[in-house]
Write an enzyme that holds these catalytic residues in place. Structure first.
Site, PDB file in Angstrom:
ATOM      1  N   ASP A  12      45.063   6.027 -23.905  1.00 47.14           N
ATOM      2  CA  ASP A  12      46.494   6.055 -24.203  1.00 47.14           C
ATOM      3  C   ASP A  12      47.191   7.289 -23.654  1.00 47.14           C
ATOM      4  O   ASP A  12      48.137   7.809 -24.257  1.00 47.14           O
ATOM      5  CB  ASP A  12      46.745   5.966 -25.726  1.00 47.14           C
ATOM      6  CG  ASP A  12      46.183   4.681 -26.296  1.00 47.14           C
ATOM      7  OD1 ASP A  12      46.227   3.656 -25.589  1.00 47.14           O
ATOM      8  OD2 ASP A  12      45.684   4.705 -27.432  1.00 47.14           O
ATOM      9  N   ASN A  37      40.706  -4.685 -24.712  1.00 45.95           N
ATOM     10  CA  ASN A  37      40.896  -3.529 -25.601  1.00 45.95           C
ATOM     11  C   ASN A  37      41.887  -2.542 -25.012  1.00 45.95           C
ATOM     12  O   ASN A  37      42.449  -1.711 -25.718  1.00 45.95           O
ATOM     13  CB  ASN A  37      39.553  -2.822 -25.865  1.00 45.95           C
ATOM     14  CG  ASN A  37      38.758  -2.506 -24.618  1.00 45.95           C
ATOM     15  OD1 ASN A  37      39.036  -3.026 -23.557  1.00 45.95           O
ATOM     16  ND2 ASN A  37      37.752  -1.677 -24.753  1.00 45.95           N
ATOM     17  N   GLY A  39      45.317  -1.150 -23.424  1.00 49.84           N
ATOM     18  CA  GLY A  39      46.733  -1.473 -23.657  1.00 49.84           C
ATOM     19  C   GLY A  39      47.610  -0.555 -22.855  1.00 49.84           C
ATOM     20  O   GLY A  39      47.770   0.611 -23.188  1.00 49.84           O
ATOM     21  N   HIS A  40      48.134  -1.051 -21.736  1.00 49.94           N
ATOM     22  CA  HIS A  40      49.036  -0.241 -20.900  1.00 49.94           C
ATOM     23  C   HIS A  40      50.442  -0.789 -21.042  1.00 49.94           C
ATOM     24  O   HIS A  40      50.650  -2.003 -20.984  1.00 49.94           O
ATOM     25  CB  HIS A  40      48.644  -0.349 -19.423  1.00 49.94           C
ATOM     26  CG  HIS A  40      47.302   0.244 -19.103  1.00 49.94           C
ATOM     27  ND1 HIS A  40      46.686   1.155 -19.903  1.00 49.94           N
ATOM     28  CD2 HIS A  40      46.483   0.050 -18.053  1.00 49.94           C
ATOM     29  CE1 HIS A  40      45.522   1.508 -19.360  1.00 49.94           C
ATOM     30  NE2 HIS A  40      45.374   0.825 -18.244  1.00 49.94           N
ATOM     31  N   ARG A 143      21.440 -10.327 -21.522  1.00 55.47           N
ATOM     32  CA  ARG A 143      21.346 -11.473 -20.601  1.00 55.47           C
ATOM     33  C   ARG A 143      21.421 -12.814 -21.331  1.00 55.47           C
ATOM     34  O   ARG A 143      20.774 -13.788 -20.971  1.00 55.47           O
ATOM     35  CB  ARG A 143      20.070 -11.376 -19.746  1.00 55.47           C
ATOM     36  CG  ARG A 143      20.183 -10.243 -18.742  1.00 55.47           C
ATOM     37  CD  ARG A 143      18.896  -9.576 -18.491  1.00 55.47           C
ATOM     38  NE  ARG A 143      18.416  -8.875 -19.665  1.00 55.47           N
ATOM     39  CZ  ARG A 143      17.251  -8.262 -19.732  1.00 55.47           C
ATOM     40  NH1 ARG A 143      16.448  -8.268 -18.718  1.00 55.47           N
ATOM     41  NH2 ARG A 143      16.892  -7.641 -20.842  1.00 55.47           N
ATOM     42  N   GLN A 222      40.707   2.748 -20.765  1.00 53.30           N
ATOM     43  CA  GLN A 222      40.120   3.738 -21.664  1.00 53.30           C
ATOM     44  C   GLN A 222      40.078   5.111 -20.965  1.00 53.30           C
ATOM     45  O   GLN A 222      40.966   5.420 -20.190  1.00 53.30           O
ATOM     46  CB  GLN A 222      38.742   3.297 -22.151  1.00 53.30           C
ATOM     47  CG  GLN A 222      38.794   2.176 -23.173  1.00 53.30           C
ATOM     48  CD  GLN A 222      38.890   0.800 -22.563  1.00 53.30           C
ATOM     49  OE1 GLN A 222      38.152   0.465 -21.663  1.00 53.30           O
ATOM     50  NE2 GLN A 222      39.771  -0.010 -23.063  1.00 53.30           N
ATOM     51  N   THR A 299      46.485  -2.564 -31.152  1.00 52.22           N
ATOM     52  CA  THR A 299      46.256  -2.878 -32.567  1.00 52.22           C
ATOM     53  C   THR A 299      47.379  -2.403 -33.480  1.00 52.22           C
ATOM     54  O   THR A 299      47.340  -2.672 -34.687  1.00 52.22           O
ATOM     55  CB  THR A 299      44.940  -2.212 -33.046  1.00 52.22           C
ATOM     56  OG1 THR A 299      45.050  -0.804 -32.801  1.00 52.22           O
ATOM     57  CG2 THR A 299      43.740  -2.760 -32.314  1.00 52.22           C
ATOM     58  N   LEU A 330      55.218  15.277 -21.337  1.00 55.46           N
ATOM     59  CA  LEU A 330      55.624  16.677 -21.511  1.00 55.46           C
ATOM     60  C   LEU A 330      56.859  16.757 -22.411  1.00 55.46           C
ATOM     61  O   LEU A 330      56.983  17.650 -23.241  1.00 55.46           O
ATOM     62  CB  LEU A 330      55.928  17.304 -20.139  1.00 55.46           C
ATOM     63  CG  LEU A 330      56.256  18.786 -20.182  1.00 55.46           C
ATOM     64  CD1 LEU A 330      54.996  19.620 -20.369  1.00 55.46           C
ATOM     65  CD2 LEU A 330      57.000  19.243 -18.938  1.00 55.46           C
ATOM     66  N   GLY A 413      55.008  13.623 -16.270  1.00 55.62           N
ATOM     67  CA  GLY A 413      55.822  12.605 -16.950  1.00 55.62           C
ATOM     68  C   GLY A 413      56.783  13.287 -17.909  1.00 55.62           C
ATOM     69  O   GLY A 413      56.374  14.084 -18.752  1.00 55.62           O
TER      70      GLY A 413
END
Ligand code: GDP
Ligand code: IMO
Ligand code: MG
Length: 424
Positions: A12, A37, A39-40, A143, A222, A299, A330, A413
């Site tokens: 994140d 899993n 999340g962008h 497997r 991640q 979530t 920032l 950013g």
């Protein structure tokens, strides 16, 4: 050539924005690791787009997107997310979306097992996203699972799922939280022909693309500290999310990787359980949560927050060897009169400064961070495009991080939108 974007901390960091910007400069945007899993969020022109399963390069009309074989594919999410993006007005998505036939499936069965395992762990739980990522990679390592190639070409795929279900029933007992194996098999059968046009042989696809000189951007999922080997084990995700994981999750020609970019948030956050040395339990945390909107995309959980932990960032760099960094958010620090950064960890019992980053989660959860306090800038940086126009204290914060980690910060950013980024 290929650029790889990776998360530096506990996820994140705001990877979505840089991935979105860079994917406008390449022909192919690829995912190599993780699954739903991830999340962008990309915010642009007043619209917000969430990506979990699909690469965010879909937002650029000229960019083709591929889900590489290191990703675990949840088929219903693939289609529901595609439908959502299309409904938001993103054009021509289907011809620009490919998925590797080597992807292992992430089943609803895995999500049920994930929930039951977390329940079993009780207070020691990992705090997973509950999407079945751990069980999906475990089934791959065992497997016993189904690859996309099996779903497309082998009618026995249903028997494999039935067999996995039997094993889980032996392990967990009961009805697996109401899971219905025949319903899932039927649903996958229905998706089979819909999936076929998206499916590619990734090895051939990437090799040809690189021979033709196409530029590729790999969108990391991640982060280093959630990596199964280098992260804060066992409070990690179930696959490698670092540079090595990307190389294993997509057949890139390593000689053509020209840049590894780390995305680093200006403070630290973490979702789920696990050690977090600079975690704050008071006002600093609440303020970062509120101003930084630190709630999970996947979530909706409140993220744990604290000051920037440069010891962890340095460790992350020792694992991933970043060429450049993107410092994000920032602007969230704009109203803090002073800002702390952790520069060392002391051993909780002896008080000695630790030389190596602890492999033990127990020790890491007990270390005493040594902080350096820097002056805040107390003014608005949102939308600043020029480094020289940042307040002096903000410039000092950036150079302090660069000097400490030994890597240049190329992007900063300063706001939530795609446009709010400063390039140096
Ligand atoms: P990811 O998982 O690494 O992509 O990160 P998240 O999806 O959790 O975070 C992305 C969110 O942070 C989006 O809502 C972005 O708009 C926001 N964001 C990204 N960079 C910045 C920034 O520099 N400043 C602010 N205020 N928000 C940002
Ligand atoms: P992005 O790509 C933040 C965390 C979970 C949990 C642990 C294991 O958005 O940065 P899992 O469901 O993977 O088995 O959960 O990893 N986690 C993330 N935290 N950002 C993410 O992805 C995450 N993906 C997994 O909260 O602690
Ligand atoms: Mg995220």
């Amino acid at each position: 050539m290929a650029t790889i974007v990776l998360g530096v901390q506990w996820g994140d960091e705001g990877k979505g924005k840089l991935c979105d910007i860079l994917s406008s400069e390449v022909q192919i945007c690829a995912r190599a690791t993780g699954g739903r899993n991830c999340g962008h969020t990309v915010v642009t022109a007043g619209k917000s787009y969430d990506f979990h399963m699909l690469p965010s390069g879909l937002l650029h009309p000229e960019t083709t997107n591929i889900i590489g074989p290191g990703v675990v594919l949840h088929v219903p999410t693939f289609f529901s997310e595609l439908a959502k993006i299309e409904a938001q007005g993103v054009a021509n998505c289907q011809p620009r979306l490919k998925v590797s036939t080597r992807c292992a499936l992430n089943l609803d069965l895995h999500a049920a097992a994930d929930r039951l395992h977390e329940k079993q762990l009780g207070k020691q739980n990992i705090g997973t996203t509950g999407k079945g990522i751990g069980p999906a990679y475990t089934s791959k390592a065992e497997r016993s699972t189904v690859l996309l190639a099996d779903l497309l070409d082998d009618d026995a795929f249903g028997d494999r799922i039935r067999s996995m279900e039997r094993d889980y029933k032996l392990r967990f007992g009961g009805d697996l939280d109401g899971y219905d194996v025949e319903a899932e098999i039927k649903e996958l059968e229905n998706f089979r022909e819909k999936l076929r046009p998206f499916s590619v042989d990734d090895v051939e696809y990437i090799e040809e693309a690189q021979q033709q000189g196409k530029k590729i951007m790999v969108e990391g999922a991640q982060s280093a500290l959630l990596d199964i080997t280098y992260g804060t084990w066992p409070f990690v995700t179930s696959t490698s999310t670092t540079f090595g994981g990307v190389m294993a999750g997509l057949n890139l020609d390593y000689r053509k990787v020209d840049s590894v970019v780390g995305v680093l948030k200006a403070y630290t956050t973490r979702v789920g359980s696990g050690p977090f040395p600079t975690e704050d339990f008071g006002e600093v945390c609440t303020k970062l949560q509120e101003i930084g909107h630190e709630f999970g995309v996947t979530t909706g959980r409140r993220r744990r927050c604290g000051w920037l932990d440069l010891v962890t960032v340095k460790y992350s760099n020792s694992v991933n060897h970043y060429d450049t960094l993107n410092l994000t958010k920032l602007d969230i620090l704009d109203s803090f009169p002073e800002i702390k950064v952790a520069v060392d960890f002391k051993h909780p019992d002896t008080g000695e400064i630790l030389k190596a980053y602890p492999a033990s989660a127990k020790l890491l959860s007990r270390v005493v961070p040594v902080y350096k306090t820097l002056k805040g800038w107390n003014s608005k940086t949102t939308g600043t495009k020029d480094f020289a126009k940042l307040p002096k204290e903000a410039q000092d914060y950036i150079t302090f991080i660069e000097d400490f980690v030994g890597v240049k910060i190329k992007w900063v950013g300063c706001g939530p939108n795609r446009e709010d980024i400063l390039v140096r």
